[in-house]
Design a protein around this motif. Structure first.
Motif, PDB file in Angstrom:
ATOM      1  N   PRO A   5      59.414   9.142  32.965  1.00  0.00           N
ATOM      2  CA  PRO A   5      59.412   9.443  34.395  1.00  0.00           C
ATOM      3  C   PRO A   5      57.999   9.435  34.977  1.00  0.00           C
ATOM      4  O   PRO A   5      57.020   9.708  34.277  1.00  0.00           O
ATOM      5  N   GLU A   6      57.912   9.123  36.254  1.00  0.00           N
ATOM      6  CA  GLU A   6      56.631   9.113  36.947  1.00  0.00           C
ATOM      7  C   GLU A   6      55.978  10.488  36.800  1.00  0.00           C
ATOM      8  O   GLU A   6      56.630  11.517  36.900  1.00  0.00           O
ATOM      9  N   GLY A   7      54.697  10.495  36.545  1.00  0.00           N
ATOM     10  CA  GLY A   7      53.957  11.743  36.381  1.00  0.00           C
ATOM     11  C   GLY A   7      53.944  12.250  34.945  1.00  0.00           C
ATOM     12  O   GLY A   7      53.280  13.239  34.654  1.00  0.00           O
ATOM     13  N   GLU A   8      54.681  11.604  34.052  1.00  0.00           N
ATOM     14  CA  GLU A   8      54.682  11.997  32.644  1.00  0.00           C
ATOM     15  C   GLU A   8      53.987  10.911  31.824  1.00  0.00           C
ATOM     16  O   GLU A   8      53.735   9.815  32.317  1.00  0.00           O
ATOM     17  N   LYS A   9      53.665  11.256  30.595  1.00  0.00           N
ATOM     18  CA  LYS A   9      53.013  10.278  29.726  1.00  0.00           C
ATOM     19  C   LYS A   9      53.755  10.226  28.401  1.00  0.00           C
ATOM     20  O   LYS A   9      54.460  11.170  28.020  1.00  0.00           O
ATOM     21  N   ALA A  10      53.578   9.112  27.712  1.00  0.00           N
ATOM     22  CA  ALA A  10      54.211   8.924  26.405  1.00  0.00           C
ATOM     23  C   ALA A  10      53.190   8.367  25.425  1.00  0.00           C
ATOM     24  O   ALA A  10      52.330   7.567  25.794  1.00  0.00           O
ATOM     25  N   GLU A  11      53.289   8.816  24.191  1.00  0.00           N
ATOM     26  CA  GLU A  11      52.478   8.280  23.103  1.00  0.00           C
ATOM     27  C   GLU A  11      53.415   7.998  21.946  1.00  0.00           C
ATOM     28  O   GLU A  11      54.299   8.797  21.643  1.00  0.00           O
ATOM     29  N   THR A  12      53.205   6.860  21.285  1.00  0.00           N
ATOM     30  CA  THR A  12      54.058   6.473  20.164  1.00  0.00           C
ATOM     31  C   THR A  12      53.205   6.211  18.936  1.00  0.00           C
ATOM     32  O   THR A  12      52.136   5.598  19.032  1.00  0.00           O
ATOM     33  N   TRP A  13      53.697   6.676  17.796  1.00  0.00           N
ATOM     34  CA  TRP A  13      53.050   6.436  16.513  1.00  0.00           C
ATOM     35  C   TRP A  13      54.086   5.915  15.533  1.00  0.00           C
ATOM     36  O   TRP A  13      55.218   6.391  15.493  1.00  0.00           O
ATOM     37  N   GLN A  14      53.707   4.942  14.747  1.00  0.00           N
ATOM     38  CA  GLN A  14      54.551   4.442  13.665  1.00  0.00           C
ATOM     39  C   GLN A  14      54.249   5.309  12.446  1.00  0.00           C
ATOM     40  O   GLN A  14      53.112   5.349  11.978  1.00  0.00           O
ATOM     41  N   ILE A  15      55.258   6.028  11.966  1.00  0.00           N
ATOM     42  CA  ILE A  15      55.081   6.887  10.794  1.00  0.00           C
ATOM     43  C   ILE A  15      55.852   6.264   9.643  1.00  0.00           C
ATOM     44  O   ILE A  15      57.034   5.947   9.776  1.00  0.00           O
ATOM     45  N   GLY A  16      55.160   6.050   8.543  1.00  0.00           N
ATOM     46  CA  GLY A  16      55.792   5.490   7.355  1.00  0.00           C
ATOM     47  C   GLY A  16      55.612   6.420   6.175  1.00  0.00           C
ATOM     48  O   GLY A  16      54.605   7.122   6.076  1.00  0.00           O
ATOM     49  N   LEU A  17      56.594   6.430   5.292  1.00  0.00           N
ATOM     50  CA  LEU A  17      56.497   7.218   4.058  1.00  0.00           C
ATOM     51  C   LEU A  17      57.112   6.394   2.941  1.00  0.00           C
ATOM     52  O   LEU A  17      58.331   6.238   2.885  1.00  0.00           O
ATOM     53  N   SER A  18      56.271   5.821   2.114  1.00  0.00           N
ATOM     54  CA  SER A  18      56.788   5.030   0.993  1.00  0.00           C
ATOM     55  C   SER A  18      56.939   5.929  -0.221  1.00  0.00           C
ATOM     56  O   SER A  18      56.214   6.908  -0.380  1.00  0.00           O
ATOM     57  N   GLY A  19      57.931   5.585  -1.050  1.00  0.00           N
ATOM     58  CA  GLY A  19      58.208   6.371  -2.246  1.00  0.00           C
ATOM     59  C   GLY A  19      59.486   7.170  -2.143  1.00  0.00           C
ATOM     60  O   GLY A  19      59.873   7.850  -3.089  1.00  0.00           O
ATOM     61  N   LEU A  20      60.159   7.082  -0.991  1.00  0.00           N
ATOM     62  CA  LEU A  20      61.440   7.777  -0.834  1.00  0.00           C
ATOM     63  C   LEU A  20      62.545   6.989  -1.531  1.00  0.00           C
ATOM     64  O   LEU A  20      62.431   5.771  -1.722  1.00  0.00           O
ATOM     65  N   LYS A  21      63.629   7.670  -1.867  1.00  0.00           N
ATOM     66  CA  LYS A  21      64.808   6.985  -2.378  1.00  0.00           C
ATOM     67  C   LYS A  21      65.289   6.002  -1.323  1.00  0.00           C
ATOM     68  O   LYS A  21      65.151   6.250  -0.117  1.00  0.00           O
ATOM     69  N   GLU A  22      65.877   4.904  -1.763  1.00  0.00           N
ATOM     70  CA  GLU A  22      66.303   3.858  -0.836  1.00  0.00           C
ATOM     71  C   GLU A  22      67.256   4.373   0.235  1.00  0.00           C
ATOM     72  O   GLU A  22      67.112   4.042   1.404  1.00  0.00           O
ATOM     73  N   ASN A  23      68.211   5.177  -0.123  1.00  0.00           N
ATOM     74  CA  ASN A  23      69.175   5.719   0.843  1.00  0.00           C
ATOM     75  C   ASN A  23      68.987   7.225   0.990  1.00  0.00           C
ATOM     76  O   ASN A  23      69.956   7.976   0.972  1.00  0.00           O
ATOM     77  N   ASN A  24      67.756   7.645   1.132  1.00  0.00           N
ATOM     78  CA  ASN A  24      67.465   9.076   1.225  1.00  0.00           C
ATOM     79  C   ASN A  24      68.251   9.739   2.343  1.00  0.00           C
ATOM     80  O   ASN A  24      68.293   9.248   3.464  1.00  0.00           O
ATOM     81  N   ALA A  25      68.879  10.869   2.020  1.00  0.00           N
ATOM     82  CA  ALA A  25      69.587  11.657   3.022  1.00  0.00           C
ATOM     83  C   ALA A  25      68.991  13.058   3.139  1.00  0.00           C
ATOM     84  O   ALA A  25      69.408  13.842   3.995  1.00  0.00           O
ATOM     85  N   ALA A  26      68.020  13.381   2.298  1.00  0.00           N
ATOM     86  CA  ALA A  26      67.408  14.715   2.318  1.00  0.00           C
ATOM     87  C   ALA A  26      66.434  14.837   3.486  1.00  0.00           C
ATOM     88  O   ALA A  26      65.703  13.898   3.795  1.00  0.00           O
ATOM     89  N   ALA A  27      66.428  15.992   4.118  1.00  0.00           N
ATOM     90  CA  ALA A  27      65.537  16.237   5.252  1.00  0.00           C
ATOM     91  C   ALA A  27      64.094  16.415   4.793  1.00  0.00           C
ATOM     92  O   ALA A  27      63.817  17.219   3.899  1.00  0.00           O
ATOM     93  N   VAL A  28      63.205  15.655   5.408  1.00  0.00           N
ATOM     94  CA  VAL A  28      61.766  15.765   5.176  1.00  0.00           C
ATOM     95  C   VAL A  28      61.181  16.470   6.394  1.00  0.00           C
ATOM     96  O   VAL A  28      61.413  16.055   7.528  1.00  0.00           O
ATOM     97  N   ALA A  29      60.446  17.553   6.161  1.00  0.00           N
ATOM     98  CA  ALA A  29      59.824  18.296   7.261  1.00  0.00           C
ATOM     99  C   ALA A  29      58.569  17.564   7.724  1.00  0.00           C
ATOM    100  O   ALA A  29      57.732  17.173   6.912  1.00  0.00           O
ATOM    101  N   VAL A  30      58.446  17.373   9.037  1.00  0.00           N
ATOM    102  CA  VAL A  30      57.296  16.683   9.639  1.00  0.00           C
ATOM    103  C   VAL A  30      56.613  17.635  10.608  1.00  0.00           C
ATOM    104  O   VAL A  30      57.274  18.328  11.382  1.00  0.00           O
ATOM    105  N   ARG A  31      55.273  17.665  10.558  1.00  0.00           N
ATOM    106  CA  ARG A  31      54.463  18.470  11.478  1.00  0.00           C
ATOM    107  C   ARG A  31      53.375  17.574  12.045  1.00  0.00           C
ATOM    108  O   ARG A  31      52.629  16.957  11.291  1.00  0.00           O
ATOM    109  N   MET A  32      53.325  17.518  13.356  1.00  0.00           N
ATOM    110  CA  MET A  32      52.299  16.708  14.035  1.00  0.00           C
ATOM    111  C   MET A  32      51.484  17.624  14.941  1.00  0.00           C
ATOM    112  O   MET A  32      52.049  18.371  15.739  1.00  0.00           O
ATOM    113  N   ARG A  33      50.155  17.558  14.810  1.00  0.00           N
ATOM    114  CA  ARG A  33      49.263  18.379  15.629  1.00  0.00           C
ATOM    115  C   ARG A  33      48.903  17.592  16.880  1.00  0.00           C
ATOM    116  O   ARG A  33      48.103  16.668  16.844  1.00  0.00           O
TER     117      ARG A  33
END
Length: 167
Positions: A95-123
């Motif tokens: 929306p007008e007056g707001e801003k957006a930032e996008t980051w590509q987050i990758g995590l290699s080494g996970l199981k191929e069909n991982n269903a377990a929740a991974v906790a993410v924290r972004m500062r």
């Protein structure tokens, strides 16, 4: 015992006793690379693992993940977290007056069909208003932002673009 002072010396890099090397300074730790973090599989196997990719001012947020052992591919030799600036995905309206930032987050080494929740924290920056987080074009339902600290938290089983919209 070191004995008297004449029994040891220092050449500016190495402590020497009776012409024997006693200690050599460790090589300096490499500078952390913004947006990357990794861990090597321990000899006893994977356990819950936390990685923190350092941020870069005005470009990348410090990002941490806590990966449960059950989410990690048991054959993976290492886990690698990457965070990079990315373009706004289709399907997100800012929306007008707001801003957006996008980051590509990758995590290699996970199981191929991982269903377990991974906790993410972004500062992020503290004091943002009306913060919403998206994975791709989908609103992240459990995302929570603390305006006092700038910490955005959420869980995910897979990784890709994360967009934060704020007003």
């Amino acid at each position: 015992s070191w004995g008297s002072p004449e029994n040891y010396g220092y050449d500016g890099q190495t402590l020497i006793k009776n012409n024997d090397t006693v200690g050599t300074p460790a090589a300096p730790a490499p500078e952390p690379v913004p947006g990357t973090a990794s861990a090597v599989r321990p000899a006893e196997g994977w356990t819950d693992t936390t990685l923190t990719a350092p941020g870069q001012e005005n470009a990348l947020p410090e990002t941490s993940v806590t990966v449960p052992a059950g989410a990690i591919d048991e054959t993976a030799e290492q886990l690698v977290l990457t965070v990079a600036s990315a373009g706004l995905p289709e399907g997100i309206a800012v929306p007008e007056g707001e801003k957006a930032e996008t980051w590509q987050i990758g995590l290699s080494g996970l199981k191929e069909n991982n269903a377990a929740a991974v906790a993410v924290r972004m500062r992020l920056s503290a004091g943002l208003d009306n913060v919403r987080a998206y994975r791709g074009a989908d609103l992240i339902g459990d995302a929570a932002y603390d305006p006092a600290t700038g910490l955005l938290t959420f869980t995910t089983a897979s990784f890709g673009p994360v967009t934060v919209v704020s007003g």
